[in-house]
Write a protein that holds these residues in place. Structure first.
Motif, PDB file in Angstrom:
ATOM      1  N   ARG A 183      23.024  48.267  -6.922  1.00  0.00           N
ATOM      2  CA  ARG A 183      21.786  48.190  -7.701  1.00  0.00           C
ATOM      3  C   ARG A 183      22.145  48.224  -9.181  1.00  0.00           C
ATOM      4  NH1 ARG A 183      17.910  52.986  -6.112  1.00  0.00           N
ATOM      5  NH2 ARG A 183      16.482  51.834  -7.470  1.00  0.00           N
ATOM      6  N   PRO A 184      21.668  47.269  -9.980  1.00  0.00           N
ATOM      7  CA  PRO A 184      21.981  47.309 -11.418  1.00  0.00           C
ATOM      8  C   PRO A 184      21.204  48.421 -12.117  1.00  0.00           C
ATOM      9  CG  PRO A 184      20.455  45.515 -10.955  1.00  0.00           C
ATOM     10  CD  PRO A 184      20.834  46.093  -9.614  1.00  0.00           C
ATOM     11  N   ILE A 185      21.896  49.100 -13.015  1.00  0.00           N
ATOM     12  CA  ILE A 185      21.246  50.127 -13.838  1.00  0.00           C
ATOM     13  C   ILE A 185      20.775  49.526 -15.163  1.00  0.00           C
ATOM     14  CG2 ILE A 185      21.582  52.316 -15.066  1.00  0.00           C
ATOM     15  CD1 ILE A 185      23.725  53.022 -13.015  1.00  0.00           C
ATOM     16  N   GLY A 186      21.660  48.771 -15.817  1.00  0.00           N
ATOM     17  CA  GLY A 186      21.326  48.172 -17.103  1.00  0.00           C
ATOM     18  C   GLY A 186      22.572  47.751 -17.833  1.00  0.00           C
ATOM     19  N   GLN A 187      22.364  47.095 -18.974  1.00  0.00           N
ATOM     20  CA  GLN A 187      23.468  46.726 -19.856  1.00  0.00           C
ATOM     21  C   GLN A 187      23.715  47.911 -20.784  1.00  0.00           C
ATOM     22  OE1 GLN A 187      25.250  43.966 -19.689  1.00  0.00           O
ATOM     23  NE2 GLN A 187      24.023  42.970 -18.094  1.00  0.00           N
ATOM     24  N   TYR A 231      26.249  49.900 -12.376  1.00  0.00           N
ATOM     25  CA  TYR A 231      25.590  49.733 -11.083  1.00  0.00           C
ATOM     26  C   TYR A 231      25.692  51.014 -10.273  1.00  0.00           C
ATOM     27  CZ  TYR A 231      26.196  44.741 -12.149  1.00  0.00           C
ATOM     28  OH  TYR A 231      26.186  43.499 -12.746  1.00  0.00           O
ATOM     29  N   VAL A 232      24.795  51.117  -9.287  1.00  0.00           N
ATOM     30  CA  VAL A 232      24.859  52.162  -8.277  1.00  0.00           C
ATOM     31  C   VAL A 232      25.191  51.496  -6.954  1.00  0.00           C
ATOM     32  CG1 VAL A 232      23.572  53.904  -6.995  1.00  0.00           C
ATOM     33  CG2 VAL A 232      23.213  53.649  -9.455  1.00  0.00           C
ATOM     34  N   PRO A 233      26.262  51.919  -6.268  1.00  0.00           N
ATOM     35  CA  PRO A 233      26.576  51.317  -4.972  1.00  0.00           C
ATOM     36  C   PRO A 233      25.529  51.710  -3.932  1.00  0.00           C
ATOM     37  CG  PRO A 233      28.015  53.182  -5.399  1.00  0.00           C
ATOM     38  CD  PRO A 233      27.227  52.964  -6.652  1.00  0.00           C
ATOM     39  N   ILE A 234      25.230  50.778  -3.051  1.00  0.00           N
ATOM     40  CA  ILE A 234      24.177  50.997  -2.057  1.00  0.00           C
ATOM     41  C   ILE A 234      24.807  51.480  -0.756  1.00  0.00           C
ATOM     42  CG2 ILE A 234      22.363  49.893  -0.700  1.00  0.00           C
ATOM     43  CD1 ILE A 234      21.989  47.946  -3.034  1.00  0.00           C
ATOM     44  N   ALA A 235      24.345  52.637  -0.299  1.00  0.00           N
ATOM     45  CA  ALA A 235      24.818  53.175   0.973  1.00  0.00           C
ATOM     46  C   ALA A 235      24.104  52.485   2.127  1.00  0.00           C
ATOM     47  CB  ALA A 235      24.589  54.675   1.019  1.00  0.00           C
ATOM     48  N   ALA A 236      24.629  52.682   3.337  1.00  0.00           N
ATOM     49  CA  ALA A 236      24.100  51.964   4.504  1.00  0.00           C
ATOM     50  C   ALA A 236      22.674  52.383   4.846  1.00  0.00           C
ATOM     51  CB  ALA A 236      25.020  52.204   5.696  1.00  0.00           C
ATOM     52  N   ASP A 237      22.281  53.614   4.498  1.00  0.00           N
ATOM     53  CA  ASP A 237      20.962  54.110   4.904  1.00  0.00           C
ATOM     54  C   ASP A 237      19.920  53.994   3.794  1.00  0.00           C
ATOM     55  OD1 ASP A 237      21.641  57.682   4.369  1.00  0.00           O
ATOM     56  OD2 ASP A 237      22.090  55.886   3.189  1.00  0.00           O
ATOM     57  N   ASP A 275      16.791  52.617   1.527  1.00  0.00           N
ATOM     58  CA  ASP A 275      15.484  52.024   1.838  1.00  0.00           C
ATOM     59  C   ASP A 275      15.463  50.574   1.343  1.00  0.00           C
ATOM     60  OD1 ASP A 275      12.036  53.118   1.287  1.00  0.00           O
ATOM     61  OD2 ASP A 275      12.841  51.243   2.051  1.00  0.00           O
ATOM     62  N   GLN A 276      15.451  49.620   2.245  1.00  0.00           N
ATOM     63  CA  GLN A 276      15.518  48.214   1.865  1.00  0.00           C
ATOM     64  C   GLN A 276      14.287  47.778   1.078  1.00  0.00           C
ATOM     65  OE1 GLN A 276      18.321  46.393   2.360  1.00  0.00           O
ATOM     66  NE2 GLN A 276      17.320  44.959   0.970  1.00  0.00           N
ATOM     67  N   LEU A 297      14.890  48.776  -2.404  1.00  0.00           N
ATOM     68  CA  LEU A 297      15.916  47.944  -3.025  1.00  0.00           C
ATOM     69  C   LEU A 297      15.364  46.591  -3.440  1.00  0.00           C
ATOM     70  CD1 LEU A 297      18.949  48.715  -0.658  1.00  0.00           C
ATOM     71  CD2 LEU A 297      18.422  49.732  -2.882  1.00  0.00           C
ATOM     72  N   ASP A 298      14.582  45.969  -2.561  1.00  0.00           N
ATOM     73  CA  ASP A 298      14.016  44.647  -2.877  1.00  0.00           C
ATOM     74  C   ASP A 298      13.029  44.743  -4.032  1.00  0.00           C
ATOM     75  OD1 ASP A 298      15.519  43.623  -0.824  1.00  0.00           O
ATOM     76  OD2 ASP A 298      13.877  43.627   0.636  1.00  0.00           O
ATOM     77  N   ALA A 299      12.175  45.764  -4.003  1.00  0.00           N
ATOM     78  CA  ALA A 299      11.168  45.910  -5.057  1.00  0.00           C
ATOM     79  C   ALA A 299      11.826  46.212  -6.404  1.00  0.00           C
ATOM     80  CB  ALA A 299      10.181  47.019  -4.690  1.00  0.00           C
ATOM     81  N   TYR A 300      12.837  47.085  -6.373  1.00  0.00           N
ATOM     82  CA  TYR A 300      13.530  47.414  -7.621  1.00  0.00           C
ATOM     83  C   TYR A 300      14.272  46.196  -8.165  1.00  0.00           C
ATOM     84  CZ  TYR A 300      16.891  49.419 -10.870  1.00  0.00           C
ATOM     85  OH  TYR A 300      17.642  49.679 -11.979  1.00  0.00           O
ATOM     86  N   GLY A 301      14.929  45.435  -7.279  1.00  0.00           N
ATOM     87  CA  GLY A 301      15.651  44.250  -7.733  1.00  0.00           C
ATOM     88  C   GLY A 301      14.737  43.254  -8.419  1.00  0.00           C
ATOM     89  N   GLU A 302      13.543  43.057  -7.869  1.00  0.00           N
ATOM     90  CA  GLU A 302      12.581  42.129  -8.475  1.00  0.00           C
ATOM     91  C   GLU A 302      12.129  42.637  -9.849  1.00  0.00           C
ATOM     92  OE1 GLU A 302       8.934  41.958  -6.379  1.00  0.00           O
ATOM     93  OE2 GLU A 302       8.062  40.409  -7.648  1.00  0.00           O
ATOM     94  N   ALA A 303      11.799  43.949  -9.922  1.00  0.00           N
ATOM     95  CA  ALA A 303      11.331  44.520 -11.190  1.00  0.00           C
ATOM     96  C   ALA A 303      12.433  44.481 -12.251  1.00  0.00           C
ATOM     97  CB  ALA A 303      10.864  45.959 -10.973  1.00  0.00           C
ATOM     98  N   TYR A 304      13.673  44.749 -11.833  1.00  0.00           N
ATOM     99  CA  TYR A 304      14.784  44.734 -12.790  1.00  0.00           C
ATOM    100  C   TYR A 304      15.004  43.336 -13.345  1.00  0.00           C
ATOM    101  CZ  TYR A 304      19.392  45.321 -14.827  1.00  0.00           C
ATOM    102  OH  TYR A 304      20.450  45.345 -15.701  1.00  0.00           O
ATOM    103  N   ARG A 305      14.937  42.317 -12.481  1.00  0.00           N
ATOM    104  CA  ARG A 305      15.115  40.947 -12.971  1.00  0.00           C
ATOM    105  C   ARG A 305      14.024  40.575 -13.968  1.00  0.00           C
ATOM    106  NH1 ARG A 305      16.718  40.324  -7.568  1.00  0.00           N
ATOM    107  NH2 ARG A 305      14.609  39.750  -6.925  1.00  0.00           N
TER     108      ARG A 305
END
Length: 639
Positions: free
Chosen positions: A555-559, A572-578, A580-581, A584-592
């Protein structure tokens, strides 16, 4: 006894005295508070712009000097000093004109003079003596430190004979005392006096108003009237002298024009500023105080490691206080003599008390050796040449860990309980690192530094480091939860992961060496761990790590522009296997949206804050947006 010995060493042993002088230089150069430009002294610079309009560069055009003197007289100068040695003829008419200007000067006028064979030959001295009347002479020579060649003292001129300063036609009064006296000073130095350097008002300005001689005819009279005016060369390769300010400035302050040096001395005398050195009685008092401190530390009988640590903290605190305090107006307190006194006192007390406590150091060494990766031992057995002191530059991945609030925890627990908790935590963490064939470089209290891809090559070292970091995070959270349940407020573990080149190898002596890594990559890795506290995260990875881990999600944190860096790096923060997808999807969209400054990014994060209020990255960006920073670029103010 140790205090007296230490003070004597600083006064009489040249290398130690030079170190003490250098430490004073550092404070003078770096910590002096800014002051307004001098209101008494003006410098007319013979600079490149001035010489560009002349037919020849050397010697200085006598007609130009005559014009400058006449212009300064007309503008109401209080006194004029020309820092140019007239030691050879030029054009006859111009020479004659300058002679006439000197003879008919209406204000006090003095010229630089020297009979030193280092400056003029016999023929040049004869011409100089004929051209400049005795009454218009002042000694131009500067006093340089024989140890490092720096100018630190005012030259009073003349010669000291039978305890009295005597001036003659060939050994006139010095430049500074002459001009200070002509400028109205009540007294002028008769012995070499340490220069009290005048600080600059800011990094761009000179401590003295300085104008090119080219523009002198156009200057308002008010800039000159009633001022002492110094005329001299301000050229890149002429009449430059090394000063203490060279420690932080390699320009006009560090390699200073002679005329500027004289200006500092004159300003000091006119304003009554004293050299920034405390009296000998103060130095003796501080030295004896630290000798007593050293003896007191040894009397605790806690062992040499404890003694050295306490002494180092005490000395470091004193040095920081003395250095920073000087910039806040405190006197320039001695540094070397008190430090030597403390060390000597501890050594002498150690000889008297005995060496039994040193066994503690051996115990610590044996304990730490348990945490050296077996890979290091295997490498040394396979190839003994790797035990050489020299290191090699190679790419590696680094992990830094640190427990939040450990200092507070250490104050709440008794030593035995603290030792049990810390040892249990480090045992588990070290096992995970060694399972991934990482090398444990060092422990710093509760912090761990681990290296991957050294000493043995690991093609997947970045992936190993990330997986190790995730397992460390899982372990540390379980350990923390268990401690809290038992009433022990163990903090979260913050982890930083970074990849890059460093110098890695054995460093030390033939009798004792450590396998470690050095370089900016290591510093960046440590700072990557530290920034977790600002984001609320526990694991933070840099862009080079992400690029080397195509099979791992992040997950990107920022520049982020780390403190001490000029360019941004994406964290970035590495994503563990457990994970919440949905999050992750919602945060990725908002970050972009935020990264591209798309409309609606603010509203999208506000929605996420309601839906995932406990997520640290959502909370971090929402707080930044609320503060007016609707951007993914973050400039760190601290490490």
């Amino acid at each position: 006894m140790s205090g007296l010995i230490a003070l004597a060493l600083v006064i009489y042993i040249v290398p130690i005295a030079a170190l003490d002088t250098k430490l004073r230089d550092i404070r003078i150069a770096a910590m002096q508070p800014p002051v307004d430009p001098s209101a008494d002294i003006v410098v007319i610079a013979l600079d490149e712009a001035t010489l560009a309009g002349l037919a020849y560069r050397s010697p200085i055009d006598r007609g130009l000097l005559a014009n400058i003197i006449e212009a300064l007289e007309a503008k109401g100068a209080r006194a004029i000093a020309v820092d140019v040695i007239i030691d050879q003829p030029t054009e006859q008419d111009k020479d004659d004109r300058l002679r006439a200007v000197i003879a008919n000067a209406k204000v006090p006028l003095r010229f630089s003079f020297s009979s030193s064979t280092r400056i003029v030959t016999e023929e040049q001295l004869a011409y100089l003596s004929d051209f400049v009347p005795p009454a218009a002479r002042m000694e131009a020579g500067l006093l340089t430190d024989p140890y490092d060649g720096m100018v630190r003292r005012i030259n009073p001129g003349g010669q000291l004979r039978n305890g009295k300063r005597v001036f003659t036609d060939l050994e006139p009064e010095g430049f500074v005392p002459t001009m200070a006296r002509l400028s109205g000073a009540k007294s002028s130095p008769r012995i070499p006096l340490e220069i009290a350097w005048r600080a600059r008002p800011d990094v761009e300005s000179q401590p003295f108003p300085t104008y090119s001689a080219t523009y002198l005819p156009f200057l308002p009279d008010t800039l000159i009237a009633g001022k002492t005016v110094l005329v001299g060369a301000v050229l890149s390769m002429t009449d430059r002298h090394l000063t203490p300010l060279s420690i932080i400035d390699d320009g006009d302050q560090g390699l200073m024009p002679g005329v500027m040096l004289q200006a500092h001395g004159i300003s000091q005398v006119l304003e009554g500023r004293k050299p920034p050195v405390v009296p000998l009685t103060w130095q003796l008092a501080f030295t004896l105080l630290f000798a007593l401190l050293g003896a007191g530390i040894s009397l605790w009988r806690k062992g040499i490691v404890f003694n050295v640590a306490v002494a180092a903290v005490a000395v470091a605190a004193y040095w920081v206080g003395a250095i920073v305090g000087y910039g806040q107006g405190l006197p320039m307190l001695p540094l070397v003599a008190p430090t030597l006194a403390l060390a000597l006192a501890m050594w002498m007390m150690d000889l008297l008390i005995g060496r039994g406590e040193r066994q503690q150091r051996e115990f610590i060494q044996r304990t730490f050796s348990r945490y050296v990766s077996p890979a290091v031992v295997d490498e040394l057995v396979r190839d003994p040449s790797t035990a050489s002191v020299s290191g090699k530059r190679r790419e590696a991945s680094f992990i830094f860990t640190d427990v939040a609030g450990f200092t507070t925890l250490s104050e709440k627990l008794d030593p035995e309980a603290l030792s049990d908790v810390l040892n249990a935590y480090l045992d588990g963490a070290c096992k995970i690192i060694l399972d991934y064939q990482g090398t444990i470089d060092k422990f710093i209290g509760d912090a761990i530094m681990a290296v991957f891809n050294a000493p043995i090559t690991q093609a997947d070292h970045a992936e190993r480091a990330v997986k190790c970091a995730l397992d460390l995070d899982t372990y540390a959270e379980l350990f923390r939860t268990d401690c809290v349940a038992r009433g022990i407020p163990f903090g979260i573990t913050r982890i930083g992961v970074h990849r890059g080149e460093a110098i890695i190898g054995n460093f030390g002596s033939q009798s004792r060496m450590d396998f470690t890594a050095l370089g900016d990559t290591v510093n960046t890795a440590a700072r990557t761990e530290g920034v977790n506290k600002y984001f609320g995260t526990r694991v933070c990875c840099t862009q080079p790590i992400v690029e080397a881990c195509p099979n791992q999600s992040f997950r990107p944190i920022g520049q982020i522009v780390l403190k001490g860096k000029l360019t941004a790096t994406c964290l970035y923060v590495p994503i563990a296997a457990d994970e919440d997808q949905v999050l992750l999807d919602a945060y990725g969209e908002a970050y972009r949206m935020l990264d591209t400054e798309s409309a609606g990014a603010t509203e999208r994060f506000e929605q996420l804050a309601i839906q995932f209020k406990d997520d640290p990255l959502v909370r971090f960006h929402c707080e930044r947006i609320a503060a007016g920073h609707a951007s993914t670029t973050v400039v760190m103010d601290d490490k």
